[in-house]
Design a protein around this motif. Structure first.
Motif, PDB file in Angstrom:
ATOM      1  N   GLY A   1     -40.340  30.376  17.659  1.00 47.00           N
ATOM      2  CA  GLY A   1     -40.009  30.710  16.284  1.00 47.00           C
ATOM      3  C   GLY A   1     -39.571  29.465  15.533  1.00 47.00           C
ATOM      4  N   MET A   2     -39.447  29.607  14.202  1.00 44.15           N
ATOM      5  CA  MET A   2     -39.090  28.437  13.393  1.00 44.15           C
ATOM      6  C   MET A   2     -37.568  28.257  13.380  1.00 44.15           C
ATOM      7  SD  MET A   2     -40.271  27.408   9.535  1.00 44.15           S
ATOM      8  CE  MET A   2     -39.076  28.472   8.773  1.00 44.15           C
ATOM      9  N   THR A   3     -36.996  27.962  14.529  1.00 40.51           N
ATOM     10  CA  THR A   3     -35.580  27.649  14.640  1.00 40.51           C
ATOM     11  C   THR A   3     -35.402  26.143  14.514  1.00 40.51           C
ATOM     12  OG1 THR A   3     -35.671  27.374  17.036  1.00 40.51           O
ATOM     13  CG2 THR A   3     -35.239  29.600  16.200  1.00 40.51           C
ATOM     14  N   LYS A   4     -34.179  25.715  14.266  1.00 32.08           N
ATOM     15  CA  LYS A   4     -33.922  24.280  14.153  1.00 32.08           C
ATOM     16  C   LYS A   4     -34.228  23.579  15.471  1.00 32.08           C
ATOM     17  CE  LYS A   4     -30.591  20.939  12.383  1.00 32.08           C
ATOM     18  NZ  LYS A   4     -29.260  20.725  11.777  1.00 32.08           N
ATOM     19  N   GLU A   5     -33.917  24.252  16.592  1.00 36.70           N
ATOM     20  CA  GLU A   5     -34.190  23.671  17.912  1.00 36.70           C
ATOM     21  C   GLU A   5     -35.691  23.509  18.134  1.00 36.70           C
ATOM     22  OE1 GLU A   5     -32.172  26.230  17.345  1.00 36.70           O
ATOM     23  OE2 GLU A   5     -30.244  25.213  17.676  1.00 36.70           O
ATOM     24  N   ALA A   6     -36.470  24.522  17.734  1.00 34.88           N
ATOM     25  CA  ALA A   6     -37.926  24.446  17.902  1.00 34.88           C
ATOM     26  C   ALA A   6     -38.517  23.335  17.032  1.00 34.88           C
ATOM     27  CB  ALA A   6     -38.567  25.790  17.550  1.00 34.88           C
TER      28      ALA A   6
ATOM     29  N   PHE B   1     -42.380  26.471   6.257  1.00 35.07           N
ATOM     30  CA  PHE B   1     -41.257  25.564   6.493  1.00 35.07           C
ATOM     31  C   PHE B   1     -40.664  25.093   5.167  1.00 35.07           C
ATOM     32  CE2 PHE B   1     -39.779  21.110   6.844  1.00 35.07           C
ATOM     33  CZ  PHE B   1     -38.677  21.329   7.663  1.00 35.07           C
ATOM     34  N   ASP B   2     -39.347  25.204   5.045  1.00 37.08           N
ATOM     35  CA  ASP B   2     -38.624  24.764   3.850  1.00 37.08           C
ATOM     36  C   ASP B   2     -37.237  24.341   4.311  1.00 37.08           C
ATOM     37  OD1 ASP B   2     -37.162  24.493   1.472  1.00 37.08           O
ATOM     38  OD2 ASP B   2     -38.349  26.034   0.459  1.00 37.08           O
ATOM     39  N   ILE B   3     -36.863  23.070   4.098  1.00 39.49           N
ATOM     40  CA  ILE B   3     -35.581  22.575   4.591  1.00 39.49           C
ATOM     41  C   ILE B   3     -34.409  23.312   3.962  1.00 39.49           C
ATOM     42  CG2 ILE B   3     -36.400  20.269   5.214  1.00 39.49           C
ATOM     43  CD1 ILE B   3     -35.342  19.275   2.538  1.00 39.49           C
ATOM     44  N   ARG B   4     -34.624  23.951   2.798  1.00 35.47           N
ATOM     45  CA  ARG B   4     -33.539  24.714   2.176  1.00 35.47           C
ATOM     46  C   ARG B   4     -33.135  25.907   3.021  1.00 35.47           C
ATOM     47  NH1 ARG B   4     -36.302  25.328  -3.638  1.00 35.47           N
ATOM     48  NH2 ARG B   4     -38.017  25.792  -2.194  1.00 35.47           N
ATOM     49  N   THR B   5     -34.055  26.354   3.892  1.00 39.40           N
ATOM     50  CA  THR B   5     -33.741  27.451   4.805  1.00 39.40           C
ATOM     51  C   THR B   5     -32.580  27.072   5.720  1.00 39.40           C
ATOM     52  OG1 THR B   5     -36.058  28.111   4.809  1.00 39.40           O
ATOM     53  CG2 THR B   5     -34.695  28.970   6.593  1.00 39.40           C
ATOM     54  N   PHE B   6     -32.467  25.772   6.013  1.00 39.37           N
ATOM     55  CA  PHE B   6     -31.441  25.276   6.933  1.00 39.37           C
ATOM     56  C   PHE B   6     -30.263  24.630   6.194  1.00 39.37           C
ATOM     57  CE2 PHE B   6     -35.593  25.218   8.933  1.00 39.37           C
ATOM     58  CZ  PHE B   6     -35.366  25.981  10.070  1.00 39.37           C
ATOM     59  N   GLY B   7     -30.218  24.797   4.860  1.00 29.83           N
ATOM     60  CA  GLY B   7     -29.090  24.310   4.090  1.00 29.83           C
ATOM     61  C   GLY B   7     -29.188  22.866   3.639  1.00 29.83           C
ATOM     62  N   TYR B   8     -30.409  22.311   3.597  1.00 21.89           N
ATOM     63  CA  TYR B   8     -30.600  20.919   3.196  1.00 21.89           C
ATOM     64  C   TYR B   8     -31.456  20.847   1.942  1.00 21.89           C
ATOM     65  CZ  TYR B   8     -28.861  19.692   7.846  1.00 21.89           C
ATOM     66  OH  TYR B   8     -28.098  19.574   8.976  1.00 21.89           O
TER      67      TYR B   8
ATOM     68  N   SER C   1     -34.795  13.830   4.754  1.00 24.09           N
ATOM     69  CA  SER C   1     -34.131  12.724   5.459  1.00 24.09           C
ATOM     70  C   SER C   1     -32.757  13.140   5.988  1.00 24.09           C
ATOM     71  CB  SER C   1     -33.999  11.508   4.539  1.00 24.09           C
ATOM     72  OG  SER C   1     -33.252  11.824   3.381  1.00 24.09           O
ATOM     73  N   LYS C   2     -32.022  13.938   5.222  1.00 16.90           N
ATOM     74  CA  LYS C   2     -30.704  14.395   5.677  1.00 16.90           C
ATOM     75  C   LYS C   2     -30.848  15.401   6.816  1.00 16.90           C
ATOM     76  CE  LYS C   2     -28.190  13.533   1.386  1.00 16.90           C
ATOM     77  NZ  LYS C   2     -27.457  12.392   2.006  1.00 16.90           N
ATOM     78  N   PHE C   3     -31.865  16.221   6.714  1.00 15.65           N
ATOM     79  CA  PHE C   3     -32.160  17.191   7.775  1.00 15.65           C
ATOM     80  C   PHE C   3     -32.460  16.462   9.087  1.00 15.65           C
ATOM     81  CE2 PHE C   3     -35.555  19.859   9.840  1.00 15.65           C
ATOM     82  CZ  PHE C   3     -34.735  20.924  10.206  1.00 15.65           C
TER      83      PHE C   3
END
Length: 303
Positions: free
Chosen positions: A151-156, A191-198, A202-204
């Motif tokens: 799945g599209m987790t941060k770890e994956a 995929f969208d970095i905003r999903t992870f709060g970024y 580059s910060k992600f």
């Protein structure tokens, strides 16, 4: 630089649906999979699991009803489409997924036209088709490398990024943040970095434990963070784990022990795609057996 356009053509008559995730991930290192087509009789019960995957991965099924010449019809449809795509001039790379030697002549013809040919098939694939391709990949290797829980987790996503960097390192290439963003989008269309709060990629990337950013002028690249001292430390720990188990232990059990102690352990950070390959480089250890029953033992001491 514009990414290469790939045409993925799958012969479903002799390829299992279980390889699909690995196929699509493997192709991200070569370019963008613009055309995705699969050929076969999708009214057949044997193709039921394939049907579940087509919509999910935006793959167009080319229906060929089974009859006395059904298999030849499937092959012919794939070949005709491949030649149409060649003459349209919109494809840089062809990926033919089949364990059948019937596509040997097609691969040769496409390669003669200056196209890169990626062949994928099971270990049983005849040498004639393998040799006709620019690159041939055994599907069993993709299945063995496929991580659980895709799945599209941060770890994956971090695992995917590490894989991209490792592949580039092996080719002597620098990995730019632009390439990372493009390949993540290819693999995860939503995929969208905003999903992870970024708000910035580059910060992600900078917050990932195994990755560090490198700025050279206006260019930003990424590389693996692992230091030699860290590698030496983990090697010593693994050696002690094996020694504490009486000199021999199953690879799967050892992997569980490592991850229990180091929750973020990822063998790709050390430049390897599979755990047994990394362990086999540790001087005090050796790996024996095949992929169904691998065991790790202490190497006999030299007298």
């Amino acid at each position: 630089m514009e990414e290469k356009k790939i045409a993925l053509l799958i012969d479903s008559d002799n390829i299992s649906y279980k390889y699909l995730n690995g196929i699509l991930e493997e192709l991200t290192q070569y370019g963008v999979t613009t055309y995705r087509r699969i050929y076969g009789d999708f009214t057949s019960p044997s193709h039921g699991r394939w049907n579940e995957q087509l919509l999910r991965h935006s793959i167009i099924p080319i229906q060929q009803f089974s009859n006395t010449s059904g298999k030849n019809a499937t092959d012919s449809a794939l070949i005709i489409d491949a030649m149409d795509l060649l003459y349209n001039g919109n494809v840089d790379i062809f990926c033919i997924v089949s364990s059948d030697s019937d596509f040997t002549r097609l691969a040769v013809r496409l390669r003669e036209s200056g196209r890169m040919i990626i062949g994928m098939g099971e270990k049983k694939t005849p040498e004639s088709f393998r040799a006709a391709c620019t690159i041939f990949t055994e599907l069993e290797n993709l299945l063995e490398n496929e991580a659980a829980g895709r799945g599209m987790t941060k770890e994956a996503i971090e695992s995917t990024i590490i894989n991209i960097i490792t592949q580039n390192d092996n080719k002597g290439k620098t990995t730019g943040t632009g390439e990372i963003g493009s390949k993540l989008q290819n693999k995860y269309p939503d995929f969208d970095i905003r999903t992870f709060g970024y708000s910035q990629l580059s910060k992600f990337l900078g917050d990932m434990a195994g990755i560090e950013l490198v700025k050279e002028g206006n260019a930003m690249s990424v590389r693996l963070k692992t230091e030699k001292s860290e590698t030496s430390s983990i090697e010593q720990e693994i050696t002690e784990m094996v020694r504490s188990c009486g000199r021999s232990i199953g690879l799967a059990t050892l992997g569980q022990m490592i991850r229990k102690r180091h929750k973020n352990f990822n063998v790709k950070l050390y430049g390897y795609s599979q755990l047994y390959k990394f362990i086999d480089t540790i001087p005090a250890l050796m790996v024996e057996g095949d992929k169904t029953d691998r065991r790790v033992s202490l190497r006999p001491e030299k007298k």
